[in-house]
Design a protein around this motif. Structure first.
Motif: not given
Ligand code: BES
Ligand code: ZN
Length: 459
Positions: A133-153
């Motif tokens: 929603i942030l990228l859709r409404t503002r087109g950018s983010l104020p910080v760089n983002v890494i998403v790390l989703a694991e499948g073994e927690e």
């Protein structure tokens, strides 16, 4: 510019249905027959990230894949936030105890019921949606983002530490944000700054070659079930303390201020007792319930199996007996050291009439964070803006094994803001997540980015 919070509010219907798609995938990491489903959940997350405008890939491990998403549009000078979550869930069994099927999410009484609603697909989704929603409404983010989703927690993150170690540069960040826990109470947001660690083993005692007639042989042949019961009984004294020599050596006491802040929390012991349903609460002497849960290590028998457990009576002398035993650990206990002490203790107390076999299942270090720093305070303000109440600091009895590794390997603080509520039935039948927190959770995370933007502008 469209207000992103308005967008959340106006799209609740659609986003609920979208979350349900993810919840319907039975991504049970522990079950090998769910391997493809687990992968499908990873793919779902990666697709979502991609359609939001992040670069996203599935990184293979020898277990379930890691989903890695990246948005670096803020530039090399801007801070980088790493968002961690897990797309795997615990097994749903026993299925007959669910009011509605675990992988067919349903809303009743303001709660979304289903496996993974709270732990952790529902909470991972809050982050995915806030980014979208942030990228859709503002087109950018104020910080760089890494998403790390694991499948073994849920199986102890066996491949994540090596992954962190071999991708340190790519994962370099200024803070790690995680939503995989719960608030202290309804309406009371919280920031979590301690987790217990874990050491989990399987203990097996073998006597006779097979099960025997309990009359024809009983009395002359050792009974592994009886011996195992005695062995397990040597693990605690009558004050609820663990009797393994050296077990408490690594425990770093909580300072007076931390104990005082726990004492000040409005904890309703009787409501807690009623919620769990046992006739009385019990634990290590000299500590309150919250202290026992957050600040003290434990030893629990998780499962027991031996002999005949079916309907009616079968006169049998078991050939073997098995127990699954786990320890929850606190800073600075070392899971591998605890396991070593346990093995020595068991060897000392097992009679030579049976053979002893101890298998390591998994382990993870405990964690205690530093509730300070710009990201922590930005999270505080974001929670306060959303819930209209200052967050409290809490600890947690459960474990998220990778948190301590994140801080050490990436040299970045972990900020834990969870949106489930006490009694969420994580790992149990009828797991649920408050429907209202779908909106409030996404709003908080949007506010977090706004707070970070302020911080950048003024800092
Ligand atoms: N989300 C939980 C941790 C948690 C539990 C946080 C309860 C807050 C309240 C996490 O997914 C979990 O269950 N972890 C496992 C780790 C284990 C399988 C290595 C746990 O604590 O048992
Ligand atoms: Zn979880």
């Amino acid at each position: 510019m469209t207000d992103p919070i308005r967008v959340v509010q106006s799209e609740m219907e659609e986003l609920t249905q979208e979350l349900f798609q993810l919840l319907r995938i039975p991504s049970v990491s522990a079950h090998s027959e769910r391997r493809e489903d687990t992968r499908a959940a990873a793919q779902w997350v990666a697709d979502h990230l991609r359609s939001s405008g992040l670069d996203a890939t599935l990184v293979e491990t020898s277990g379930h894949p890691v989903v890695l998403g990246e948005w670096r549009g803020a530039g090399p000078e801007a801070p980088t936030l790493l968002i961690y979550g897990h797309y795997d869930v615990q097994p749903a069994e026993p299925l007959e105890l669910w009011t509605s099927p675990p992988f067919d999410p349903q809303i009743r009484d303001g709660r979304i019921y289903g496996r993974g609603t709270a732990d952790d697909k529902g909470q991972l989704y809050l982050h995915l949606k806030a980014l979208e929603i942030l990228l859709r409404t503002r087109g950018s983010l104020p910080v760089n983002v890494i998403v790390l989703a694991e499948g073994e927690e849920e199986i102890g993150s066996p491949h994540l530490l090596p992954f962190l170690q071999s991708n340190r540069d790519r994962l370099a960040c200024d803070a790690v944000v995680i939503s995989d826990s719960q608030m202290f109470a309804p309406g009371q947001p919280s920031l979590l700054y301690s987790l217990r660690g874990l050491s989990y083993v399987e203990i097996r005692l073998r006597g006779a070659r097979s099960d025997l007639h309990s009359g024809a042989y009983g009395g002359a042949v050792p009974n592994p079930a009886t011996i195992l019961s005695r062995l397990l009984a040597t693990l605690h004294d009558d004050q609820g303390r663990i009797t393994i020599p050296g077990f408490y050596d690594g425990v770093r006491e909580w300072d007076a201020a931390a104990r005082e802040s726990i004492r000040k929390l409005p904890f309703d012991e009787e409501a807690f007792r009623q919620q769990v349903g046992s006739p009385r609460l019990e634990g290590e002497a000299g500590f309150s319930t919250l202290e026992r849960l957050w600040t003290r290590p434990t030893c629990e028998v998780n499962g027991l199996h031996s002999g005949y457990t079916g309907e009616g009576a079968k006169t049998v002398l078991p050939g073997e007996a098995m127990a699954k035993v786990s320890f929850r650990l606190v800073p600075d206990q070392d899971p591998l050291e605890v396991e070593k002490l346990l093995r020595a203790h068991l060897a000392r107390h097992t009679p030579s009439s049976v053979s002893l076999d101890v298998t390591s299942l998994h382990s993870g270090p405990p964690w205690r964070g530093n509730p300070d720093g710009p990201f922590f305070h930005a999270a505080e303000r974001a929670l306060e803006r959303t819930f209209g109440k200052e967050p409290v600091l809490t600890g947690e009895g459960g474990s998220i094994p990778i948190v301590a590794d994140f801080e050490r390997e990436l040299n970045a603080p972990a900020i834990l803001l969870g949106f489930a509520l006490p009694g969420a039935n994580m790992h149990a039948p009828d797991e649920w997540f408050p429907y209202a927190h779908l909106e409030l959770g996404i709003a908080t995370l949007i506010h977090l980015f706004e707070e970070l933007e302020e911080e950048n502008a003024t800092g």
